[in-house]
Design an enzyme around this catalytic site. Structure first.
Site, mmCIF file in Angstrom:
data_model
loop_
_atom_site.group_PDB
_atom_site.id
_atom_site.type_symbol
_atom_site.label_atom_id
_atom_site.label_comp_id
_atom_site.label_asym_id
_atom_site.label_seq_id
_atom_site.Cartn_x
_atom_site.Cartn_y
_atom_site.Cartn_z
ATOM 1 N N TRP A 181 62.114 74.896 11.086
ATOM 2 C CA TRP A 181 63.473 74.378 11.291
ATOM 3 C C TRP A 181 63.774 73.369 10.178
ATOM 4 C CZ3 TRP A 181 65.061 69.234 12.132
ATOM 5 C CH2 TRP A 181 66.461 69.102 12.223
ATOM 6 N N GLU A 222 64.347 78.846 13.089
ATOM 7 C CA GLU A 222 65.206 78.274 14.138
ATOM 8 C C GLU A 222 66.560 77.868 13.558
ATOM 9 O OE1 GLU A 222 63.577 74.687 15.816
ATOM 10 O OE2 GLU A 222 65.127 74.520 17.364
ATOM 11 N N LYS A 224 70.720 76.554 13.908
ATOM 12 C CA LYS A 224 71.378 75.416 14.556
ATOM 13 C C LYS A 224 72.869 75.485 14.269
ATOM 14 C CE LYS A 224 70.717 70.505 15.100
ATOM 15 N NZ LYS A 224 69.716 69.470 15.172
ATOM 16 N N ASP A 255 67.029 77.858 20.237
ATOM 17 C CA ASP A 255 66.985 76.561 20.929
ATOM 18 C C ASP A 255 68.305 76.451 21.670
ATOM 19 O OD1 ASP A 255 67.655 73.754 21.326
ATOM 20 O OD2 ASP A 255 65.957 73.239 20.050
ATOM 21 N N HIS A 258 71.344 74.486 20.480
ATOM 22 C CA HIS A 258 71.829 74.774 19.130
ATOM 23 C C HIS A 258 72.995 75.745 19.055
ATOM 24 C CE1 HIS A 258 67.922 73.340 16.967
ATOM 25 N NE2 HIS A 258 68.424 72.460 17.803
ATOM 26 N N HIS A 282 63.151 77.468 22.298
ATOM 27 C CA HIS A 282 63.017 76.038 22.548
ATOM 28 C C HIS A 282 63.918 75.768 23.734
ATOM 29 C CE1 HIS A 282 61.536 74.183 18.495
ATOM 30 N NE2 HIS A 282 60.582 74.816 19.155
ATOM 31 N N ASP A 290 73.505 68.376 21.103
ATOM 32 C CA ASP A 290 72.086 68.741 21.118
ATOM 33 C C ASP A 290 71.248 67.491 21.407
ATOM 34 O OD1 ASP A 290 69.730 70.161 20.710
ATOM 35 O OD2 ASP A 290 69.748 69.828 18.539
ATOM 36 N N ASP A 292 68.869 66.803 23.520
ATOM 37 C CA ASP A 292 67.455 66.929 23.873
ATOM 38 C C ASP A 292 67.047 66.108 25.092
ATOM 39 O OD1 ASP A 292 66.223 68.899 22.018
ATOM 40 O OD2 ASP A 292 67.079 67.575 20.507
ATOM 41 N N ASP A 322 61.536 71.755 23.942
ATOM 42 C CA ASP A 322 61.907 70.862 22.839
ATOM 43 C C ASP A 322 62.925 69.843 23.324
ATOM 44 O OD1 ASP A 322 62.453 69.625 20.471
ATOM 45 O OD2 ASP A 322 63.634 71.258 19.621
HETATM 46 C C1 RNT Z 1 66.114 70.150 15.851
HETATM 47 C C2 RNT Z 1 65.295 71.308 16.297
HETATM 48 C C3 RNT Z 1 63.820 71.189 16.085
HETATM 49 C C4 RNT Z 1 63.266 69.812 16.387
HETATM 50 C C5 RNT Z 1 61.763 69.715 16.426
HETATM 51 C C6 RNT Z 1 61.281 68.310 16.448
HETATM 52 O O1 RNT Z 1 67.427 70.228 16.216
HETATM 53 O O2 RNT Z 1 65.562 71.586 17.634
HETATM 54 O O3 RNT Z 1 63.159 72.166 16.791
HETATM 55 O O4 RNT Z 1 63.758 69.340 17.620
HETATM 56 O O5 RNT Z 1 61.231 70.439 15.402
HETATM 57 ZN ZN ZN Z 2 64.333 73.046 18.596
#
Ligand code: RNT
Ligand code: ZN
Length: 415
Positions: A181, A222, A224, A255, A258, A282, A290, A292, A322
């Site tokens: 990523w 990955e 985004k 993810d 994303h 993720h 995003d 998290d 994640d």
């Molecule tokens: C960031 C991505 C990525 C990170 C990690 C720490 O937006 O989701 O995966 O969160 O690699």
């Molecule tokens: Zn991620």
């Protein structure tokens, strides 16, 4: 008494043709890739300071792990409260005894202690190159940077981490996932979109030029939609990586933080599985962005689990978590998220999918809705308790007392 509860649950599910024993057996085979970075707010061990790349851990709960020893100890506690055998997901910045070693020169030996740790606990290991929180990524451009020196540094870093991943797979006998990523993007409307993407494509070609045995290493990319401070343009967009992965036989990693807020990863899973052998996830919880947040047993987590189960893809979808919440106890954050992912999978495994599909095909949408709604209050909790008991971990919220005690004895003394 408790056994009676499980027997009751088992007979209730049996009436709709669901075998709880088969569900428990299937769930015990699922390894979730647990992200190490929840333990220290994505700080890592380089000691270089702030998190960059358009991502952020917010909150200042005391007691975050400050070094490998503390992170390992905290993770051990989390593992003792999570049923089943899993994987630990590392980032390059968690290399041990690598002080002063530039990221492009990292080697398997800098991860030996993690391999030892994993072996002792029967864990698998996954890896991620770290293309943020570094002077060479100060402008949030890495593999797509206009300056070749910067691109080359990050290409070499990614190649180095593939070698580390291969080493993990070989040593542990469990395939490692290496996920790339990058933060690359622009805050404002770009003058050139194809240029940065062409450079990213070229960098990836160099990173993945060497074929590594898939028994040891799988590679994923990955995408985004945007990052903080990078709102107008993301080089590694969904379409970019979807095409790149398909053409180059890599995995796409989705993810669920994303995508645009009404766009759901659960809906993407079956489409992806029709065209790829494997898919990586993720699982996270984005609140407004995003962000998290910790994974809850919410609708989208359940829907993701349902898609994996009804596509018969438990061995095709690599489930990773994640998130990084710094506002609560970090061990509790780990345990909550993993247990919720497992509960979601269990609930999905306890559904009469063939029957429900049949109702859809017969267009009996009234019965389909009613049966789906009734299933929501079936005794999932008793089956989950049975799963926890069989795996020797505390049931219900009993595990939190243990975390709170540990916090008092160890974590609160850290700051
Ligand atoms: C960031 C991505 C990525 C990170 C990690 C720490 O937006 O989701 O995966 O969160 O690699
Ligand atoms: Zn991620």
């Amino acid at each position: 008494m408790s056994n009676q509860s499980y027997q009751y649950a088992s007979s209730t599910y049996k009436k709709v043709g669901v075998d709880t024993e088969a569900a428990l057996e299937a769930l015990s085979k699922v390894r979730i890739s647990i992200h190490c970075w929840q333990g220290d707010d994505v700080s890592g061990f380089e000691g270089s300071g702030d998190l960059s790349g358009g991502i952020a851990a917010t909150g200042n709960h005391p007691g975050k792990a400050r070094d490998a020893q503390e992170l390992m100890a905290d993770f051990d506690l989390a593992l003792s409260l999570i049923p089943g055998k899993h994987k630990l997901n590392l980032h390059a910045i968690y290399a041990i005894d690598a002080q002063g070693v530039p990221r492009d020169k990292l080697e398997p030996k800098h991860f030996e202690k993690w391999v030892e740790y994993a072996k002792e606990r029967g864990l698998g290991l996954d890896i991620n190159p770290t293309l943020f929180s570094h002077p060479m990524a100060a402008d949030s451009l890495t593999l797509s940077h206009p300056d070749k020196t910067v691109r080359d540094f990050w290409i070499d870093h990614c190649i180095a981490m593939r070698k580390v991943g291969e080493y993990f797979g070989r040593e542990l006998g469990i395939t490692c996932l290496n996920n790339v990523w990058i933060p690359d993007g622009y805050k404002d409307v770009p003058a050139d979109r194809i240029g940065p993407r062409a450079r990213l494509k070229d960098s990836l070609d160099k990173i993945f030029a060497e074929k590594i045995d898939k028994k040891y290493l799988l590679d994923s990319v990955e995408s985004k939609v945007f990052g903080l401070g990078l709102e107008s343009f993301t080089v590694g967009s969904h379409e970019f990586y979807l095409n790149y992965a398909a053409k180059n036989d890599l995995l796409c990693l989705l993810d669920n933080g994303h995508y645009h807020p009404t766009e759901l990863v659960s809906d993407k899973i079956p489409s992806m599985l029709l065209f790829a052998d494997n898919l990586a996830l993720h699982v996270t919880r984005g609140v407004r962005w995003d962000s998290d947040h910790v994974v809850l047993l919410d609708d989208e987590t359940k829907e993701i689990a349902k898609e994996i189960v009804r596509c018969h893809a438990l061995d095709k979808v690599l489930i990773g978590l994640d998130y990084f919440d710094a506002s609560i106890n970090r061990i509790a954050a780990w345990v909550t998220g993993v247990r919720n992912m497992q509960k979601a999978l269990l609930q999905a495994l306890l559904m009469p999918h063939d029957r429900l599909k049949d109702l859809q095909d017969k267009q009996d949408f009234t019965r389909l809705m009613v049966e789906n709604e009734e299933l929501k209050t079936y005794p999932l909790g008793y089956v989950w308790e049975e799963f926890c008991k069989r795996h020797g971990v505390p049931v219900r919220d009993k595990w939190l007392d243990i975390v709170e005690e540990y916090e008092k004895d160890y974590q609160l003394n850290r700051d």
